[in-house]
Scaffold this active site. Structure first.
Site, short mmCIF file in Angstrom:
data_model
loop_
_atom_site.label_atom_id
_atom_site.label_comp_id
_atom_site.label_asym_id
_atom_site.label_seq_id
_atom_site.Cartn_x
_atom_site.Cartn_y
_atom_site.Cartn_z
N GLU A 124 -66.35 23.08 -39.18
CA GLU A 124 -66.96 24.19 -39.88
C GLU A 124 -66.08 25.07 -40.86
O GLU A 124 -66.38 25.55 -41.87
CB GLU A 124 -67.64 25.33 -38.54
N GLY B 232 -75.34 28.10 -31.56
CA GLY B 232 -75.34 29.15 -30.26
C GLY B 232 -74.03 29.33 -29.74
O GLY B 232 -73.74 28.89 -28.50
C1 LIG Z 1 -72.82 34.77 -42.24
C2 LIG Z 1 -72.62 34.40 -40.72
C3 LIG Z 1 -73.17 33.39 -40.20
C4 LIG Z 1 -72.93 33.31 -38.69
N1 LIG Z 1 -73.52 32.36 -38.09
C5 LIG Z 1 -73.37 32.20 -36.69
C6 LIG Z 1 -74.16 31.10 -36.03
O1 LIG Z 1 -74.96 30.39 -36.59
N2 LIG Z 1 -73.71 30.91 -34.83
C7 LIG Z 1 -73.10 31.57 -33.94
O2 LIG Z 1 -72.89 31.49 -32.95
N3 LIG Z 1 -72.57 32.65 -34.76
C8 LIG Z 1 -72.64 32.84 -36.12
N4 LIG Z 1 -71.87 34.06 -36.74
C9 LIG Z 1 -71.18 35.02 -35.97
C10 LIG Z 1 -69.62 34.82 -36.28
O3 LIG Z 1 -69.00 33.66 -35.56
C11 LIG Z 1 -68.97 35.92 -35.50
O4 LIG Z 1 -69.36 37.14 -36.37
C12 LIG Z 1 -67.39 36.13 -35.66
O5 LIG Z 1 -66.73 35.06 -34.97
C13 LIG Z 1 -66.88 37.38 -35.35
O6 LIG Z 1 -67.29 37.87 -34.28
P1 LIG Z 1 -67.99 39.37 -33.89
O7 LIG Z 1 -68.81 39.42 -34.99
O8 LIG Z 1 -68.28 39.43 -32.68
O9 LIG Z 1 -66.84 40.26 -34.53
P2 LIG Z 1 -65.66 40.77 -33.36
O10 LIG Z 1 -65.06 39.59 -32.72
O11 LIG Z 1 -66.01 41.73 -32.51
O12 LIG Z 1 -64.39 41.28 -34.45
C14 LIG Z 1 -64.73 42.54 -35.11
C15 LIG Z 1 -63.35 42.94 -35.81
O13 LIG Z 1 -62.22 42.88 -35.08
C16 LIG Z 1 -61.35 41.83 -35.55
N5 LIG Z 1 -60.31 41.20 -34.43
C17 LIG Z 1 -60.97 40.78 -33.30
N6 LIG Z 1 -60.11 40.12 -32.48
C18 LIG Z 1 -58.72 40.22 -33.01
C19 LIG Z 1 -57.39 39.96 -32.81
N7 LIG Z 1 -57.10 39.42 -31.77
N8 LIG Z 1 -56.60 40.37 -33.82
C20 LIG Z 1 -56.77 40.94 -34.64
N9 LIG Z 1 -58.02 41.24 -35.05
C21 LIG Z 1 -59.07 41.03 -34.35
C22 LIG Z 1 -62.05 40.78 -36.21
O14 LIG Z 1 -61.09 40.09 -37.17
C23 LIG Z 1 -63.16 41.64 -36.84
O15 LIG Z 1 -62.49 42.32 -38.12
C24 LIG Z 1 -72.00 34.30 -38.14
C25 LIG Z 1 -71.47 35.16 -38.39
C26 LIG Z 1 -71.74 35.35 -40.05
C27 LIG Z 1 -71.07 36.62 -40.80
#
Ligand SMILES: Cc1cc2nc3c(=O)[nH]c(=O)nc-3n(C[C@H](O)[C@H](O)[C@H](O)COP(=O)(O)OP(=O)(O)OC[C@H]3O[C@@H](n4cnc5c(N)ncnc54)[C@H](O)[C@@H]3O)c2cc1C
Length: 379
Positions: free
Chosen positions: A246, A129
């Site tokens: 991870e 989480g």
């Molecule tokens: C298969 C899978 C399993 C997962 N499992 C878990 C889990 O069990 N527990 C958990 O807590 N989370 C989990 N996640 C979540 C994952 O950690 C997040 O999706 C990830 O950290 C990206 O965050 P976001 O989805 O909020 O995207 P955002 O942070 O909103 O990013 C959207 C886009 O903007 C880009 N971006 C953001 N900031 C910057 C920057 N500073 N410079 C350039 N580009 C940027 C990103 O690269 C991305 O392309 C999982 C995700 C996936 C896909």
């Protein structure tokens, strides 16, 4: 650097191969994708078999049921299990690949003995989480609060993308314990029993129609202060320990699996141009596998895996997407039959690889700042 295997490592390989040959035919058929309780039972049964045979937690200390094996033996294990098409770690990837290792590095003796043997035996399944609707790439802006009340924290907030949250017994949860401190300094890392009153787990549906992710709502959830790992407000440091596991090790088995998939696809590809592309993908995976071995060899000799380990996840996730895209072109109209088609599902699944465990853009920032020493991104 030594990339060849020693005699004792080859002996380990032979024993493991023999065990896999005897054990794999005795497994029952894998349950359906959405049959969650059955999947949990099936995956944890495999974990239990590994444990009983001495192959669970290869790198974990023997006092917690691990094997205390060398990193090279772990590579041999991955090579052999992939070659034999043995089950992957499954629904407890969080427990075995990063929550467990974090407890080994940061947990108290009590926390270690309460959880580590149970994770290895397949008795305990964990979820993560960390992410929230407003905190993904910028994880430190998380807002789920943990207010101290006597010997408990009281949690309120929302998590998202919690893989296998609906069948987990425990979660590694990040919470804000000091809302007034700078964002990286007010976070704590907690062990959350998922059956605590006030936790509402709501599965989400993915593009494949599957429901492995959940939103988790926390309403006045009471967690003993003793469930904190690391000091109060020192959770960002502990988080980086978790993320290093991870991003560092959790993708290695995926990479080995890609080498297997290339072999599966090769007989289907007759067009010379596609064969050239497939050769390029195979070479990329081979190169990444060699880089992984090099990182491990460096870790054995110098105690740290070196810069190669930091680029592996980034390079692998992007190479795997190119490979998945090629598979779709090879399948052509056959790709329309999504149901049960491993390659089509793979392509859709690989879209997530450049997001999970830190998106590619974030990995590039990390590599540019920490490996190449380029100026930091303006914050
Ligand atoms: C298969 C899978 C399993 C997962 N499992 C878990 C889990 O069990 N527990 C958990 O807590 N989370 C989990 N996640 C979540 C994952 O950690 C997040 O999706 C990830 O950290 C990206 O965050 P976001 O989805 O909020 O995207 P955002 O942070 O909103 O990013 C959207 C886009 O903007 C880009 N971006 C953001 N900031 C910057 C920057 N500073 N410079 C350039 N580009 C940027 C990103 O690269 C991305 O392309 C999982 C995700 C996936 C896909």
């Amino acid at each position: 650097m030594e990339l060849r295997y020693s005699e004792s490592e080859e002996q380990f390989r032979a024993q493991l191969r023999e065990w896999l040959e005897a054990t794999l035919p005795t497994l029952s058929p894998e349950p359906g994708r959405e049959a969650w309780p059955e999947r949990r039972t099936w995956d944890t049964d495999w974990q239990r078999r590994l444990f009983d045979a001495g192959y669970a937690g290869l790198a974990w200390p023997s006092e917690f049921g691990g094997r205390g094996a060398s990193p090279t033996e772990q590579l041999v294990f991955l090579e052999e299990t992939t070659r034999a098409r043995a089950p992957y770690v499954g629904v407890n990837f969080v427990g075995t690949l990063h929550a467990g290792p974090t407890l080994i590095a940061e947990g108290t003796d009590e926390q270690k003995s309460a959880h580590l043997p149970r994770i290895l035996r397949g008795d305990e399944v964990w979820c993560q989480g960390f992410s929230e609707p407003g905190a993904g790439s910028d994880l430190a802006s998380l807002r789920t609060r943990a207010d101290r009340d006597g010997d408990d924290y009281v949690l309120n907030g929302q998590k998202i993308w919690c893989s296998f949250g609906q069948i987990a017994d425990f979660g590694e949860f990040l919470v804000r314990t000091d809302p007034n401190a700078p964002k990286h300094k007010g976070i704590s890392w907690l062990i959350l029993p998922m059956d605590t009153p006030g936790i509402d787990v709501r599965p989400l549906r993915t593009v494949l129609g599957s429901s492995e992710f959940s939103e988790v709502f926390l309403n006045d959830v009471r967690v003993p202060v003793g469930n904190r790992v690391g000091a109060e407000n020192d959770g960002w440091r502990v988080t980086n320990v978790t993320l290093s596991f991870e991003r560092g090790t959790a993708f290695v088995s995926e990479l080995v699996d890609s080498l297997r998939l290339v072999e599966d696809v090769a007989p289907l590809v007759t067009d010379p141009a596609y064969r050239r592309e497939l050769g390029r993908c195979a070479a990329e995976f081979d190169g990444l596998w060699a880089l992984t071995k090099r990182s491990i060899s460096q870790a054995v000799r110098h105690g740290a895996p070196g810069a190669g380990a930091m680029v592996t996840k980034l390079a692998y996730s992007e190479a795997r997407q190119r490979f998945g895209e090629l598979c779709l072109r090879v399948l052509d109209r056959g790709a329309l039959a999504i149901d049960g088609n491993e390659l089509v599902e793979e392509r859709l699944r690989t879209l997530a690889l450049t997001i999970a465990a830190g998106a590619s853009q974030i990995q590039r920032n990390i590599v540019s700042e920490r490996v190449l020493g380029l100026p930091r991104e303006p914050r």
